[in-house]
Scaffold this motif. Structure first.
Motif, PDB file in Angstrom:
ATOM      1  N   ALA A 196      -4.588   5.975   1.195  1.00 43.40           N
ATOM      2  CA  ALA A 196      -3.916   4.697   1.001  1.00 43.40           C
ATOM      3  C   ALA A 196      -4.267   4.173  -0.388  1.00 43.40           C
ATOM      4  N   SER A 239      -5.715  -0.348  10.869  1.00 44.73           N
ATOM      5  CA  SER A 239      -4.572  -0.295   9.970  1.00 44.73           C
ATOM      6  C   SER A 239      -3.486   0.593  10.562  1.00 44.73           C
ATOM      7  N   GLU A 281       0.852  -1.193   0.000  1.00 48.56           N
ATOM      8  CA  GLU A 281       0.000   0.000   0.000  1.00 48.56           C
ATOM      9  C   GLU A 281       0.890   1.247   0.000  1.00 48.56           C
ATOM     10  N   ARG A 316       1.028   5.028   0.993  1.00 48.60           N
ATOM     11  CA  ARG A 316       0.299   5.965   1.847  1.00 48.60           C
ATOM     12  C   ARG A 316       0.872   7.360   1.658  1.00 48.60           C
ATOM     13  N   GLY A 328      -1.768   2.394   8.972  1.00 53.25           N
ATOM     14  CA  GLY A 328      -1.681   3.596   8.134  1.00 53.25           C
ATOM     15  C   GLY A 328      -2.612   4.709   8.568  1.00 53.25           C
ATOM     16  N   VAL A 329      -3.600   4.379   9.388  1.00 51.59           N
ATOM     17  CA  VAL A 329      -4.585   5.388   9.772  1.00 51.59           C
ATOM     18  C   VAL A 329      -3.891   6.519  10.504  1.00 51.59           C
ATOM     19  N   VAL A 330      -4.235   7.719  10.138  1.00 57.84           N
ATOM     20  CA  VAL A 330      -3.554   8.884  10.685  1.00 57.84           C
ATOM     21  C   VAL A 330      -4.432   9.558  11.734  1.00 57.84           C
ATOM     22  N   ASP A 350     -10.186   7.875  14.797  1.00 56.85           N
ATOM     23  CA  ASP A 350      -8.983   7.581  14.020  1.00 56.85           C
ATOM     24  C   ASP A 350      -8.524   6.136  14.112  1.00 56.85           C
ATOM     25  N   VAL A 351      -9.429   5.223  13.816  1.00 57.94           N
ATOM     26  CA  VAL A 351      -9.036   3.824  13.669  1.00 57.94           C
ATOM     27  C   VAL A 351      -9.359   3.318  12.262  1.00 57.94           C
ATOM     28  N   GLY A 352      -9.968   4.186  11.457  1.00 59.63           N
ATOM     29  CA  GLY A 352     -10.294   3.779  10.096  1.00 59.63           C
ATOM     30  C   GLY A 352     -11.744   3.333   9.902  1.00 59.63           C
ATOM     31  N   LYS A 353     -12.663   3.803  10.753  1.00 58.54           N
ATOM     32  CA  LYS A 353     -14.074   3.421  10.607  1.00 58.54           C
ATOM     33  C   LYS A 353     -14.632   3.902   9.269  1.00 58.54           C
ATOM     34  N   THR A 354     -14.448   5.197   9.017  1.00 61.32           N
ATOM     35  CA  THR A 354     -15.004   5.755   7.787  1.00 61.32           C
ATOM     36  C   THR A 354     -14.348   5.116   6.564  1.00 61.32           C
ATOM     37  N   SER A 355     -13.042   4.880   6.664  1.00 59.56           N
ATOM     38  CA  SER A 355     -12.339   4.260   5.535  1.00 59.56           C
ATOM     39  C   SER A 355     -12.850   2.846   5.292  1.00 59.56           C
ATOM     40  N   ARG A 383      -5.969  12.554  13.431  1.00 65.46           N
ATOM     41  CA  ARG A 383      -6.222  13.915  12.948  1.00 65.46           C
ATOM     42  C   ARG A 383      -6.414  14.840  14.137  1.00 65.46           C
ATOM     43  N   LYS A 425      -5.422  12.217   3.448  1.00 63.24           N
ATOM     44  CA  LYS A 425      -4.535  11.154   3.915  1.00 63.24           C
ATOM     45  C   LYS A 425      -5.037   9.911   3.228  1.00 63.24           C
TER      46      LYS A 425
HETATM   47  P1  ADP Z   1     -12.178   7.138  11.761  1.00 65.90           P
HETATM   48  O1  ADP Z   1     -13.400   7.202  10.897  1.00 65.90           O
HETATM   49  O2  ADP Z   1     -12.103   5.895  12.570  1.00 65.90           O
HETATM   50  O3  ADP Z   1     -11.992   8.358  12.609  1.00 65.90           O
HETATM   51  P2  ADP Z   1     -10.801   7.390   9.232  1.00 65.90           P
HETATM   52  O4  ADP Z   1     -11.219   6.213   8.429  1.00 65.90           O
HETATM   53  O5  ADP Z   1     -11.429   8.671   8.894  1.00 65.90           O
HETATM   54  O6  ADP Z   1     -10.912   7.071  10.798  1.00 65.90           O
HETATM   55  O7  ADP Z   1      -9.204   7.523   9.114  1.00 65.90           O
HETATM   56  C1  ADP Z   1      -8.503   8.614   9.668  1.00 65.90           C
HETATM   57  C2  ADP Z   1      -7.595   9.245   8.627  1.00 65.90           C
HETATM   58  O8  ADP Z   1      -6.622   8.293   8.203  1.00 65.90           O
HETATM   59  C3  ADP Z   1      -8.353   9.656   7.373  1.00 65.90           C
HETATM   60  O9  ADP Z   1      -7.809  10.875   6.913  1.00 65.90           O
HETATM   61  C4  ADP Z   1      -8.091   8.520   6.385  1.00 65.90           C
HETATM   62  O10 ADP Z   1      -8.155   8.960   5.047  1.00 65.90           O
HETATM   63  C5  ADP Z   1      -6.687   8.105   6.798  1.00 65.90           C
HETATM   64  N1  ADP Z   1      -6.413   6.694   6.536  1.00 65.90           N
HETATM   65  C6  ADP Z   1      -7.210   5.630   6.814  1.00 65.90           C
HETATM   66  N2  ADP Z   1      -6.598   4.474   6.488  1.00 65.90           N
HETATM   67  C7  ADP Z   1      -5.384   4.814   5.980  1.00 65.90           C
HETATM   68  C8  ADP Z   1      -4.281   4.071   5.449  1.00 65.90           C
HETATM   69  N3  ADP Z   1      -4.311   2.745   5.404  1.00 65.90           N
HETATM   70  N4  ADP Z   1      -3.209   4.767   5.019  1.00 65.90           N
HETATM   71  C9  ADP Z   1      -3.177   6.117   5.070  1.00 65.90           C
HETATM   72  N5  ADP Z   1      -4.166   6.863   5.555  1.00 65.90           N
HETATM   73  C10 ADP Z   1      -5.264   6.227   5.999  1.00 65.90           C
END
Ligand code: ADP
Ligand code: MG
Length: 447
Positions: free
Chosen positions: A62, A289, A19, A21, A291-293, A122-127, A295, A60
C-alpha cells in the motif's frame, strides 16, 4: 546479463488520503518499480524519497499519501488499484496517543508504552507494527520491535521469536531482512522451530518468558527506554486455545496497551480479563484495512522460503555469497527442539508431562535426518570434554541451551552417511563454532 525489455510504466495521481495498492509475483519478470514524482507518499510508514526507483518482488503493498502525490508505477503488477477508504487516520491517532505516553514517560523517568498487537491472520498486524515503528522513528524515537509470530519471523527467520531496536525507517524494499550482513544489526533471536504457538505451547511460553526478561533489561538502556516497544503476535492468540499463551505474553512483557485489530470477541474477552480501570492496560479496538490481502498457504510457504534464501544469498540490493563447508559428524552437537521424550507419566504430577517433553532437548545423531534442515546455531558453547559442564544432565543442558539466544543459522545441503560428513551452508566463512545446533521442523530446498 539477460536482455531486458523496457517495462511499461504509468503515472498514478493520488489525492490526499488515498492509497495505491498493488501485488506482484516473485519472478524477475514480475518485478514492479515505484517512483515518487511529486508530493509525499509512504509505504507502511516509510517515506518514499523523490529520486530513487524502488523495486518490489512477491509483495502486497500500500502506498499511502496524507497530502496527495504523483507516482510512477513500472512493470505489470497482478493487481493494482486506488482506494479512497483506509484506516490510516485511526492508526495515526494511535501513534499520537503513544507519543503522548512517551513524552509522559520521559517526564517521569519511566518506561515508554509497551504495546501488543493482536488479531486473526491477515488483518494487517505486521503492517500496523511497521507503521507505528516508522512513525515513532520519524519522531526521533528508537522503539523495540518484538515479533513473537513464528509463522512469519519478520525480524529473523520463520520459527523464531525475536526483538530488535528500530533506529531508522524500515527499508520498504528489503523490509527487515534476516541477514545481518545487509541490515548491519543482529536481532535478539530465540529458536522455537514451529509455525504455530499451539504446536508446542509450553516451549513457546518458556521462550516468550525468556525474551520478555531480556527485552525488559534492554528497556533500561536510555536510548530505548522511553520509546517502549511494539509487539506483533501470532494469529492463534485469538483462538480460545490460545488465550493462555496470550495472557502469559501480556503478563511477561508487562504490556500496557493492547491494539485489537478486526476481532470483536477477543476485544471483549480482553476487556473482561484486564478491566482497564484496575489493570492499567489500555485496550483499543481497530478496524482492519480493506486493502489487507489474505495470503494462502502456498504464498506463505513461498514467503518463508524466500526469507530463508535471503538469509544466505542476500537481497538484490545487498547480495551475499554464502560459504559451503564439509563438516565431520563428530564436530557437531545437534539437539532437537520440542520433542523431548516423555518421562514415565506415573512418576510425574498430573499435567506436568508435556512441559517436560517440550522443553527437553533431544540429542540427534547426525545423518540423513539432517538433510535439508535449517539448523539454528546457539550462542551456547559446547562444554569441553571432561569439564564440569560436560557432566550436565540432559535437563540441565536443555535449560542452558533453551535460555540462550541463537547466533545465526546454517543449512545442511548434503549428508554423506558413509564418510560421516555433511555439507553445511553458512552466511559467514570459517569453521563452524563449537556450539549447540538446534533442529526443529524447518526444512528448506535450495532452488
Ligand atoms: P497480518 O500480520 O495480520 O497477518 P499483514 O500486515 O502481514 O497481516 O498483511 C497481510 C498482507 O496484506 C501483507 O502481504 C501486507 O503487505 C498486505 N497489506 C497490508 N495492508 C495493506 C493495504 N492497505 N493494501 C495492500 N496490501 C496490504
Ligand atoms: Mg503478521
Amino acid at each position: 546479463e539477460t536482455k531486458k525489455v523496457a517495462a511499461p510504466t504509468k503515472i498514478v495521481q493520488l489525492k490526499a488520503g488515498q492509497e495505491l495498492r498493488f501485488e506482484n509475483g516473485f519472478a524477475d519478470s514480475e518485478t514492479v518499480t515505484l517512483k515518487l514524482k511529486a508530493g509525499h507518499a509512504e509505504v507502511f510508514g516509510s517515506e518514499l524519497a523523490t529520486d530513487p526507483s524502488y523495486t518490489f518482488s512477491g509483495r502486497k503493498v500500500a502506498v499511502y499519501t496524507w497530502h496527495g502525490c504523483s507516482l510512477e508505477l513500472g512493470g505489470t503488477p497482478t493487481v493494482d488499484y486506488v482506494a479512497d477508504e483506509t484506516p490510516m487516520q485511526s492508526y495515526l491517532n494511535v501513534h499520537l496517543a503513544l507519543e503522548q505516553l512517551r513524552v509522559a514517560a520521559e517526564e517521569k523517568g519511566e518506561d515508554g508504552p509497551k504495546v501488543m498487537l493482536v488479531g486473526p491472520a491477515d488483518v494487517g498486524k505486521t503492517s500496523l507494527a511497521k507503521i507505528l515503528l516508522n512513525y515513532a522513528v520519524k519522531q526521533g524515537r528508537k522503539p523495540i520491535f518484538v515479533d513473537i509470530d513464528p509463522n512469519e519471523g519478520s525480524i529473523s527467520l520463520p520459527g523464531t521469536l525475536a526483538a530488535t531496536a528500530i533506529g531508522r525507517p524500515i527499508d520498504m524494499e528489503e523490509e527487515l531482512s534476516a541477514s545481518s550482513a545487509t541490515t548491519g544489526t543482529s536481532p535478539l533471536t530465540y529458536y522455537y522451530g514451529y509455525p504455530s504457538p499451539l504446536d508446542k505451547p509450553k516451549l513457546f511460553g518458556a521462550l516468550v518468558g525468556r525474551l520478555a526478561s531480556i527485552v525488559d533489561r534492554k528497556m533500561s538502556e536510555s536510548d530505548v527506554k522511553t520509546s517502549g516497544f511494539i509487539m506483533n503476535t501470532p494469529s492463534q492468540f485469538v483462538d480460545v486455545a490460545g488465550y493462555d499463551i496470550l495472557t502469559h505474553a501480556i503478563d511477561s512483557f508487562h504490556v500496557n496497551a493492547i491494539l485489537v485489530i478486526g476481532h470483536e470477541r477477543l476485544y471483549s474477552e480482553l476487556t473482561r480479563r484486564y478491566p482497564p480501570a484496575d489493570s492499567g492496560i489500555s485496550i483499543v479496538k481497530l478496524a482492519k484495512s480493506g486493502g489487507v490481502v489474505t495470503r494462502d498457504k502456498i504464498y506463505r510457504r513461498r514467503l518463508q522460503m524466500h526469507k530463508i534464501k535471503e538469509y544466505f544469498y542476500g537481497t538484490p540490493k545487498g547480495e551475499l555469497s554464502p560459504y559451503s563447508s564439509l563438516v565431520p559428524f563428530s564436530d557437531v552437537a545437534v539437539r532437537r527442539v520440542g520433542e523431548g521424550t516423555l518421562a514415565p507419566s506415573s512418576a510425574l504430577p498430573l499435567g506436568s508431562a508435556p512441559l517436560l517433553q517440550e522443553t527437553r532437548l533431544v540429542k540427534v545423531d547426525p545423518g540423513d535426518i539432517l538433510h535439508h534442515s535449517i539448523l539454528a546455531v546457539s550462542h551456547a558453547a559446547l562444554p569441553d570434554p571432561g569439564s564440569a559442564a560436560a557432566q550436565l544432565t540432559p535437563e540441565e543442558e536443555s535449560n542452558v541451551v533453551l535460555a540462550t539466544n541463537v547466533a545465526g543459522f546454517v543449512y545442511v545441503s548434503d549428508v554423506d552417511e558413509d564418510k560421516k560428513k555433511m555439507t553445511v551452508l553458512a552466511p559467514n566463512p570459517g569453521r563452524l563454532p563449537r556450539r549447540y545446533m538446534l533442529m526443529a521442523a524447518m526444512k528448506w530446498m535450495e532452488t
